[in-house]
Scaffold this motif. Sequence first.
Motif, mmCIF file in Angstrom:
data_model
loop_
_atom_site.group_PDB
_atom_site.id
_atom_site.type_symbol
_atom_site.label_atom_id
_atom_site.label_comp_id
_atom_site.label_asym_id
_atom_site.label_seq_id
_atom_site.Cartn_x
_atom_site.Cartn_y
_atom_site.Cartn_z
ATOM 1 N N MET A 1 0.820 -1.198 0.000
ATOM 2 C CA MET A 1 0.000 0.000 0.000
ATOM 3 C C MET A 1 0.865 1.265 0.000
ATOM 4 O O MET A 1 0.580 2.232 -0.702
ATOM 5 N N LEU A 2 1.929 1.277 0.810
ATOM 6 C CA LEU A 2 2.822 2.436 0.844
ATOM 7 C C LEU A 2 3.480 2.649 -0.518
ATOM 8 O O LEU A 2 3.639 3.789 -0.969
ATOM 9 N N LEU A 3 3.869 1.553 -1.163
ATOM 10 C CA LEU A 3 4.467 1.659 -2.497
ATOM 11 C C LEU A 3 3.462 2.244 -3.487
ATOM 12 O O LEU A 3 3.812 3.104 -4.305
ATOM 13 N N TYR A 4 2.227 1.796 -3.405
ATOM 14 C CA TYR A 4 1.178 2.279 -4.308
ATOM 15 C C TYR A 4 1.034 3.795 -4.207
ATOM 16 O O TYR A 4 1.050 4.509 -5.220
ATOM 17 N N PHE A 5 0.911 4.313 -2.989
ATOM 18 C CA PHE A 5 0.707 5.748 -2.813
ATOM 19 C C PHE A 5 1.979 6.541 -3.094
ATOM 20 O O PHE A 5 1.916 7.681 -3.569
ATOM 21 N N SER A 6 3.125 5.937 -2.823
ATOM 22 C CA SER A 6 4.388 6.620 -3.118
ATOM 23 C C SER A 6 4.545 6.840 -4.617
ATOM 24 O O SER A 6 4.970 7.911 -5.064
ATOM 25 N N LEU A 7 4.180 5.828 -5.412
ATOM 26 C CA LEU A 7 4.246 5.955 -6.865
ATOM 27 C C LEU A 7 3.189 6.934 -7.380
ATOM 28 O O LEU A 7 3.456 7.751 -8.255
ATOM 29 N N LYS A 8 2.008 6.855 -6.806
ATOM 30 C CA LYS A 8 0.913 7.709 -7.263
ATOM 31 C C LYS A 8 1.218 9.182 -7.004
ATOM 32 O O LYS A 8 0.921 10.047 -7.857
ATOM 33 N N TYR A 9 1.811 9.483 -5.845
ATOM 34 C CA TYR A 9 2.032 10.873 -5.459
ATOM 35 C C TYR A 9 3.508 11.289 -5.506
ATOM 36 O O TYR A 9 3.902 12.283 -4.896
ATOM 37 N N ASN A 10 4.319 10.518 -6.238
ATOM 38 C CA ASN A 10 5.732 10.870 -6.453
ATOM 39 C C ASN A 10 6.490 11.166 -5.154
ATOM 40 O O ASN A 10 7.292 12.093 -5.085
ATOM 41 N N GLY A 11 6.216 10.384 -4.137
ATOM 42 C CA GLY A 11 6.954 10.522 -2.890
ATOM 43 C C GLY A 11 6.563 11.717 -2.045
ATOM 44 O O GLY A 11 7.226 11.990 -1.038
ATOM 45 N N TRP A 13 5.195 13.495 0.789
ATOM 46 C CA TRP A 13 4.854 12.980 2.119
ATOM 47 C C TRP A 13 3.438 13.372 2.526
ATOM 48 O O TRP A 13 2.676 12.539 3.016
ATOM 49 N N ASP A 14 3.089 14.624 2.346
ATOM 50 C CA ASP A 14 1.779 15.111 2.787
ATOM 51 C C ASP A 14 0.637 14.428 2.038
ATOM 52 O O ASP A 14 -0.373 14.050 2.637
ATOM 53 N N LYS A 15 0.803 14.261 0.731
ATOM 54 C CA LYS A 15 -0.250 13.620 -0.059
ATOM 55 C C LYS A 15 -0.396 12.147 0.314
ATOM 56 O O LYS A 15 -1.512 11.615 0.372
ATOM 57 N N ILE A 16 0.725 11.484 0.560
ATOM 58 C CA ILE A 16 0.673 10.066 0.955
ATOM 59 C C ILE A 16 0.007 9.933 2.316
ATOM 60 O O ILE A 16 -0.848 9.062 2.530
ATOM 61 N N PHE A 17 0.381 10.802 3.232
ATOM 62 C CA PHE A 17 -0.207 10.769 4.578
ATOM 63 C C PHE A 17 -1.716 11.000 4.518
ATOM 64 O O PHE A 17 -2.496 10.296 5.174
ATOM 65 N N ASP A 18 -2.138 11.982 3.729
ATOM 66 C CA ASP A 18 -3.576 12.264 3.595
ATOM 67 C C ASP A 18 -4.317 11.064 3.007
ATOM 68 O O ASP A 18 -5.427 10.738 3.449
ATOM 69 N N ALA A 19 -3.703 10.410 2.019
ATOM 70 C CA ALA A 19 -4.342 9.244 1.405
ATOM 71 C C ALA A 19 -4.514 8.112 2.414
ATOM 72 O O ALA A 19 -5.561 7.442 2.444
ATOM 73 N N PRO A 61 10.716 9.701 4.470
ATOM 74 C CA PRO A 61 10.051 9.134 3.284
ATOM 75 C C PRO A 61 9.350 7.815 3.620
ATOM 76 O O PRO A 61 9.927 6.964 4.310
ATOM 77 N N PHE A 62 8.136 7.645 3.157
ATOM 78 C CA PHE A 62 7.413 6.397 3.391
ATOM 79 C C PHE A 62 8.077 5.245 2.652
ATOM 80 O O PHE A 62 8.042 4.101 3.113
ATOM 81 N N VAL A 63 8.689 5.541 1.503
ATOM 82 C CA VAL A 63 9.350 4.518 0.694
ATOM 83 C C VAL A 63 10.695 5.055 0.221
ATOM 84 O O VAL A 63 10.809 6.210 -0.173
ATOM 85 N N LEU A 64 11.713 4.201 0.291
ATOM 86 C CA LEU A 64 13.016 4.508 -0.295
ATOM 87 C C LEU A 64 13.242 3.550 -1.461
ATOM 88 O O LEU A 64 13.164 2.324 -1.297
ATOM 89 N N TYR A 65 13.509 4.097 -2.623
ATOM 90 C CA TYR A 65 13.821 3.289 -3.803
ATOM 91 C C TYR A 65 15.332 3.153 -3.889
ATOM 92 O O TYR A 65 16.074 4.118 -3.653
ATOM 93 N N LEU A 160 25.428 2.178 -3.248
ATOM 94 C CA LEU A 160 23.988 2.153 -3.029
ATOM 95 C C LEU A 160 23.402 3.469 -3.540
ATOM 96 O O LEU A 160 23.850 4.550 -3.159
ATOM 97 N N PHE A 161 22.418 3.379 -4.419
ATOM 98 C CA PHE A 161 21.706 4.546 -4.919
ATOM 99 C C PHE A 161 20.353 4.608 -4.227
ATOM 100 O O PHE A 161 19.605 3.623 -4.222
ATOM 101 N N LEU A 162 20.019 5.769 -3.644
ATOM 102 C CA LEU A 162 18.777 5.934 -2.897
ATOM 103 C C LEU A 162 18.012 7.153 -3.396
ATOM 104 O O LEU A 162 18.602 8.188 -3.714
ATOM 105 N N SER A 163 16.676 7.043 -3.427
ATOM 106 C CA SER A 163 15.839 8.193 -3.740
ATOM 107 C C SER A 163 14.494 8.033 -3.052
ATOM 108 O O SER A 163 14.050 6.910 -2.783
ATOM 109 N N TYR A 164 13.852 9.157 -2.753
ATOM 110 C CA TYR A 164 12.520 9.134 -2.148
ATOM 111 C C TYR A 164 11.426 9.026 -3.203
ATOM 112 O O TYR A 164 10.252 8.922 -2.878
#
Length: 241
Positions: A1-11, A13-19, A61-65, A160-164
């Motif tokens: 679920m976190l991955l779904y919203f992270s992709l939908k709202y491009n990371g 934070w506020d939009k993911i939290f609201d969702a 970040p809810f998700v780290l890629y 290691l390459f990391l992005s939010y």
Amino acid sequence: MLLYFSLKYNGDWDKIFDALEQKEKIDINELRNIQDKIRCKFITLLNPIYPTELKNTFKPPFVLYYVGNIQLLSNFNKTLSIYSNDKLDKKNINSINCILNESKENDYTIILSNDDNYIKKVTIENLDVNNKYIYAINGSIYNYFVDNDLDFEDNFSKTLFLSYTYKNDHESNDAKTNHLQASLSKFVLFLDCINTQKYINLFNHFINEGKEVLSIPEIELSSAITNTFIDMGTKILKNFK
């Protein structure tokens, strides 16, 4: 679920939290196939591997890629960020090379952002050869790999390459990248950084995050702000321990 919203709202934070808070509806079929939409790996805030230092910050970040060796996150006590002026003379280039050599000998991991400077040029040409590196990517990990002609399938053992965010049409966010880099670093070194608001803001950010800030004294007439940082209580870099 976190991955779904992270992709939908491009990371975002506020939009993911609201969702999450509003229990936004999700298409079950989309949720089942969500991992097929990305070419890299990921960890969520709930994963035990997620770095504690980042988890304890404001709006982590809810998700780290990521692509590469995720175990590089496990040695926080030996992590070092380096900032330097883009236009370096021979003396400062030698200083950076010396620092990288000392870091390698003492098993430090270098934390970098993807700014176009000398350090990036040195490291991107020597991935998995010399030091251990963690790249806090400003922008999406997908765009970074495409722009730099890197392969998602490469087995990076020392990098290691990391992005939010996974893919966001080349948008960047300095504040989020600085937050990610600062959270993953125990030490930060300012080397011959010129007196600009950019470096002053970075210095204040690392100080506010409670990091160990280091500098190397510059010549008296230098345009660098390093000596000012030292006057403000920054420790002089002598050697790694």
